[in-house]
Design a protein around this motif. Structure first.
Motif, PDB file in Angstrom:
ATOM      1  N   THR A 133      21.268 -93.329  11.996  1.00  0.00           N
ATOM      2  CA  THR A 133      20.966 -93.414  13.438  1.00  0.00           C
ATOM      3  C   THR A 133      20.116 -94.652  13.718  1.00  0.00           C
ATOM      4  N   MET A 170      23.841 -85.982   7.922  1.00  0.00           N
ATOM      5  CA  MET A 170      22.892 -86.960   7.366  1.00  0.00           C
ATOM      6  C   MET A 170      23.052 -87.204   5.867  1.00  0.00           C
ATOM      7  N   PHE A 184      11.478 -82.307   3.919  1.00  0.00           N
ATOM      8  CA  PHE A 184      12.512 -82.425   2.888  1.00  0.00           C
ATOM      9  C   PHE A 184      11.951 -81.852   1.593  1.00  0.00           C
ATOM     10  N   ILE A 202      14.941 -82.967  12.859  1.00  0.00           N
ATOM     11  CA  ILE A 202      16.366 -83.296  12.684  1.00  0.00           C
ATOM     12  C   ILE A 202      17.203 -82.470  13.668  1.00  0.00           C
ATOM     13  N   GLY A 220      20.850 -93.816   1.888  1.00  0.00           N
ATOM     14  CA  GLY A 220      19.670 -93.248   1.219  1.00  0.00           C
ATOM     15  C   GLY A 220      19.833 -91.778   0.858  1.00  0.00           C
ATOM     16  N   LEU A 221      20.050 -90.906   1.844  1.00  0.00           N
ATOM     17  CA  LEU A 221      20.122 -89.461   1.587  1.00  0.00           C
ATOM     18  C   LEU A 221      21.341 -89.098   0.731  1.00  0.00           C
ATOM     19  N   SER A 222      22.430 -89.836   0.987  1.00  0.00           N
ATOM     20  CA  SER A 222      23.643 -89.555   0.221  1.00  0.00           C
ATOM     21  C   SER A 222      23.412 -89.818  -1.261  1.00  0.00           C
ATOM     22  N   ALA A 271      10.711 -92.113  10.762  1.00  0.00           N
ATOM     23  CA  ALA A 271      10.788 -91.111  11.822  1.00  0.00           C
ATOM     24  C   ALA A 271       9.525 -91.125  12.692  1.00  0.00           C
ATOM     25  N   ASN A 279      11.966 -92.653   4.921  1.00  0.00           N
ATOM     26  CA  ASN A 279      12.587 -91.978   6.065  1.00  0.00           C
ATOM     27  C   ASN A 279      11.535 -91.311   6.933  1.00  0.00           C
ATOM     28  N   ASP A 316       6.847 -84.768   7.612  1.00  0.00           N
ATOM     29  CA  ASP A 316       6.374 -85.731   8.603  1.00  0.00           C
ATOM     30  C   ASP A 316       6.129 -85.014   9.911  1.00  0.00           C
ATOM     31  N   GLY A 336      18.943 -99.756   8.482  1.00  0.00           N
ATOM     32  CA  GLY A 336      19.446 -98.660   7.612  1.00  0.00           C
ATOM     33  C   GLY A 336      20.940 -98.784   7.385  1.00  0.00           C
ATOM     34  N   LEU A 337      21.334 -98.483   6.122  1.00  0.00           N
ATOM     35  CA  LEU A 337      22.768 -98.536   5.789  1.00  0.00           C
ATOM     36  C   LEU A 337      23.394 -97.124   5.778  1.00  0.00           C
ATOM     37  N   ASN A 370      12.631 -92.856  -1.108  1.00  0.00           N
ATOM     38  CA  ASN A 370      13.570 -92.809   0.021  1.00  0.00           C
ATOM     39  C   ASN A 370      13.118 -91.796   1.064  1.00  0.00           C
TER      40      ASN A 370
HETATM   41  P1  ADP Z   1      19.099 -94.635   6.719  1.00  0.00           P
HETATM   42  O1  ADP Z   1      17.639 -94.355   6.428  1.00  0.00           O
HETATM   43  O2  ADP Z   1      19.549 -95.967   6.216  1.00  0.00           O
HETATM   44  O3  ADP Z   1      19.506 -94.342   8.109  1.00  0.00           O
HETATM   45  P2  ADP Z   1      19.446 -92.183   5.270  1.00  0.00           P
HETATM   46  O4  ADP Z   1      20.608 -91.663   4.567  1.00  0.00           O
HETATM   47  O5  ADP Z   1      18.213 -92.307   4.476  1.00  0.00           O
HETATM   48  O6  ADP Z   1      19.883 -93.625   5.856  1.00  0.00           O
HETATM   49  O7  ADP Z   1      19.143 -91.368   6.567  1.00  0.00           O
HETATM   50  C1  ADP Z   1      20.235 -90.984   7.391  1.00  0.00           C
HETATM   51  C2  ADP Z   1      19.731 -90.515   8.720  1.00  0.00           C
HETATM   52  O8  ADP Z   1      19.028 -89.300   8.590  1.00  0.00           O
HETATM   53  C3  ADP Z   1      18.760 -91.376   9.373  1.00  0.00           C
HETATM   54  O9  ADP Z   1      19.417 -92.454  10.051  1.00  0.00           O
HETATM   55  C4  ADP Z   1      18.056 -90.414  10.336  1.00  0.00           C
HETATM   56  O10 ADP Z   1      18.815 -90.256  11.518  1.00  0.00           O
HETATM   57  C5  ADP Z   1      18.054 -89.134   9.588  1.00  0.00           C
HETATM   58  N1  ADP Z   1      16.738 -88.909   8.963  1.00  0.00           N
HETATM   59  C6  ADP Z   1      16.432 -89.122   7.644  1.00  0.00           C
HETATM   60  N2  ADP Z   1      15.134 -88.756   7.422  1.00  0.00           N
HETATM   61  C7  ADP Z   1      14.649 -88.259   8.590  1.00  0.00           C
HETATM   62  C8  ADP Z   1      13.364 -87.727   9.015  1.00  0.00           C
HETATM   63  N3  ADP Z   1      12.347 -87.618   8.136  1.00  0.00           N
HETATM   64  N4  ADP Z   1      13.201 -87.343  10.324  1.00  0.00           N
HETATM   65  C9  ADP Z   1      14.237 -87.468  11.187  1.00  0.00           C
HETATM   66  N5  ADP Z   1      15.480 -87.936  10.867  1.00  0.00           N
HETATM   67  C10 ADP Z   1      15.670 -88.344   9.580  1.00  0.00           C
END
Ligand code: ADP
Length: 592
Positions: free
Chosen positions: A540, A533, A577, A525, A550-552, A498, A494, A520, A546-547, A490
């Motif tokens: 975003t 996030m 991360f 962020i 992932g991060l949650s 990005a 991401n 990356d 994207g749903l 995940n």
């Molecule tokens: P999704 O990938 O479906 O949007 P995530 O929970 O994985 O859901 O990510 C949530 C949001 O976090 C992303 O939409 C993005 O805005 C931000 N994000 C995640 N990873 C990165 C990254 N490596 N660089 C910049 N923004 C990130």
């Protein structure tokens, strides 16, 4: 009994007044008690004084009888006109008087006429005078061997007379008398603490250690007594007067005497009857000591009472103070209890408010989450649904035109759309149900490599590269292989998302300690995004890409392993991360 402080003082003051009043009232009887005690103590010296007096009188008693035996006296009495004999007797009596220190020795015939006397040469001589009226004469004439009498003399002095009969062998022919006027008797009392008096049956003072009391009367004279005295001339009638005294009986033998001679004098008089002479001897002692004793006793009693009352006062005041303190304490306690009760009620109310607010917030949070989720889902599902509808409509048109090849193409597209929607549904299921799977020791390097391998297809088609620096030694951590792999995958996706704008993006993966770092070179962020996030359904990305889960999901998985998931902006740009896990202990590694 509970008294106020003022009442207490008044109460005690009245008790003090009563005690003082009772003391003053009791003083006379207390004094009388001490007078009586004094009288009792005086009986011993009184008896001694009586004995001394008797001894002094007895010393001279045989004297007249001894002198009367001289034959020359009887001779003169039978021949009273014999001048030579008279001269001889006179001289004989004079010498005898000098020898025994008598003031006179004299011889009387039976008529009481003085024939011869030791004082024959002196102008005031008794010679020729008649003493037949004197008691000592008549007693001697009746045969009394030693008659003793005290009386005043014509000179105003008092005399002590002894008399004895003179006999010529068969009968009494005259009387011989010896007179002493030195106070040989009263002198025996000198030096004693008390005064002594001797009174006759009429209460006349015959002897006294106070010279001015001689021949004074202790009680008023009756007419008869007066006549008797005048008759026998026992006392100088001109000097007889009553002593200015008032007496109060203390007992049968004791009296209190107030003497008014210029100044009032209080005396205790103790009496003793001397039956031999029908006299009464009395001691007179000053009352100063008895009065002092009475006052002292009274003061002591009063002092004790006052002390007792002071103690009582102190006790009552203390009890009053204690009661006040107790009441104050009770009041303070009640006030405190009231305050605590009202504060507790306030707190309870505040707590209830808080709980309600919290519930409201939770409710609101739930609704917000639900809102976000339905928005995300409708976003995700509307687009494929719209596509499915379009493909289906077109497929029908193609079938009408018998263009089966085109229709089949459309049906395949519909099938893809269904697959996509199935993926979304799987995501949702994973989010909703987080099975508590077991954790075990893992080799971190293996997991990272497996995750990178999954991405090979994406990297091959979309370009981009993963630069992995494996650890130098094995790193054992605690976790679940598939879930940890899902987390890393995940983070890698991401990172690539990005950098979608970049032509040759590179993701740098390192293992440092028990952490996996994914870095990356994307935009990093933003402040606002960093706060949300990790929330479910926050994304975003455009629909279909994207749903927002992932991060949650990753955050919860790492949390389940006892580790942490964190994000930061790298100083050289882009996001980094980090997944930090717990190290597995050697025992855990050995046990697997
Ligand atoms: P999704 O990938 O479906 O949007 P995530 O929970 O994985 O859901 O990510 C949530 C949001 O976090 C992303 O939409 C993005 O805005 C931000 N994000 C995640 N990873 C990165 C990254 N490596 N660089 C910049 N923004 C990130």
């Amino acid at each position: 009994m509970l008294l106020s402080r003022r009442n207490t003082f008044a109460f005690i003051a009245s008790l003090v007044a009563a005690a003082v009043f009772a003391g003053v009232m009791a003083l006379p009887s207390l004094e009388r008690h001490y007078f009586r005690q004094q009288a009792e103590q005086d009986t011993v010296p009184l008896k001694l004084a009586a004995e001394s007096l008797r001894a002094a009188i007895d010393r001279y008693a045989p004297l007249p009888a001894l002198i009367a035996e001289r034959g020359i006296l009887a001779e003169l009495l039978t021949e009273p006109d014999n001048a030579q004999l008279l001269a001889q007797v006179n001289e004989d009596l004079r010498q005898t008087a000098t020898a025994v220190r008598a003031s006179d020795v004299f011889l009387m015939d039976i008529t009481g006429k003085t024939l011869a006397a030791a004082s024959y040469r002196q102008p005031m001589s008794f010679v020729g005078r008649n003493f037949s009226y004197r008691a000592y004469f008549s007693q001697a004439l009746e045969g009394a061997l030693s008659s003793f009498q005290v009386h005043g003399t014509t000179t105003g002095e008092h005399g002590y007379f002894y008399a004895a009969p003179v006999e010529d062998g068969t009968r009494i022919v005259g009387v011989l008398a010896v007179k002493f006027n030195i106070d040989a008797f009263e002198s025996v009392w000198r030096g004693a603490d008390s005064d002594f008096i001797v009174t006759d049956r009429n209460d006349f003072i015959l002897m006294s250690s106070r010279p001015d009391w001689h021949f004074r009367a202790m009680r008023p004279l009756s007419e008869r007594t007066h006549q008797v005295i005048a008759q026998y001339l026992q006392y100088p009638i001109d000097r007889i007067e009553r002593l200015p005294i008032t007496t109060y009986d203390l007992s049968d033998t004791a009296q209190y005497v107030d003497v008014e001679t210029g100044q009032t004098e209080g005396l205790v008089m103790t009496r003793l009857h001397l039956p031999d002479y029908d006299w009464t001897i009395a001691s007179l002692s000053p009352t100063t000591l008895a009065t002092l004793n009475a006052v002292r006793t009274l003061l002591l009693v009063e002092l004790s009472v006052l002390l007792l009352l002071a103690g009582l006062l102190a006790f009552m005041l203390k009890r009053g103070r204690q009661r006040e303190a107790f009441v104050r304490e009770q009041r303070a306690k009640r006030a405190l209890e009231d305050a605590v009760t009202s504060r507790t009620a306030d707190l309870r109310r505040a707590l209830a408010d808080l709980e309600r607010t919290q519930m409201d917030l939770v409710q609101a949070g739930k609704l917000a989450g639900l809102g976000k989720m339905s928005a995300a889902l409708s976003h995700e599902l509307n687009q494929p649904l719209a596509a499915v509808k379009a493909y289906a409509d077109n497929a029908r048109a193609f079938l009408k035109r018998k263009d089966t090849a085109q229709a089949d193409e459309n049906l395949e597209s519909i099938s893809k759309m269904a697959d996509r929607m199935a993926t979304i549904s799987t995501h949702l299921r994973n989010f909703a149900r987080r099975p508590q799977q077991a954790t075990r020791p893992l080799l971190l390097n293996t997991v990272v490599q497996d995750a990178i391998a999954v991405l090979d297809v994406r990297l091959a088609t979309g370009g981009g590269r993963i630069e992995y620096t494996p650890p130098k030694a094995d790193v054992w951590v605690i976790g679940g292989h598939v879930r940890l792999q899902q987390v890393i995958l995940n983070l890698l996706n991401n990172a690539l998302d990005a950098m979608a704008e970049q032509s040759a993006p590179v993701v740098r993966v390192t293992v440092s300690g028990t952490s996996v770092l994914v870095r990356d070179t994307g935009p990093g962020i933003g402040e606002e995004i960093s706060q949300q996030m990790f929330d479910p359904f926050f994304t975003t990305k455009s629909p279909g890409n994207g749903l927002g889960l992932g991060l949650s999901i990753s955050y919860n998985i790492v949390n389940d392993f006892g580790g942490t998931l964190a994000a930061r902006n790298h100083p050289e740009g882009g996001a980094e991360f980090s997944v930090t896990l717990q190290a597995a202990t050697p025992e855990e590694i050995a046990a697997q």
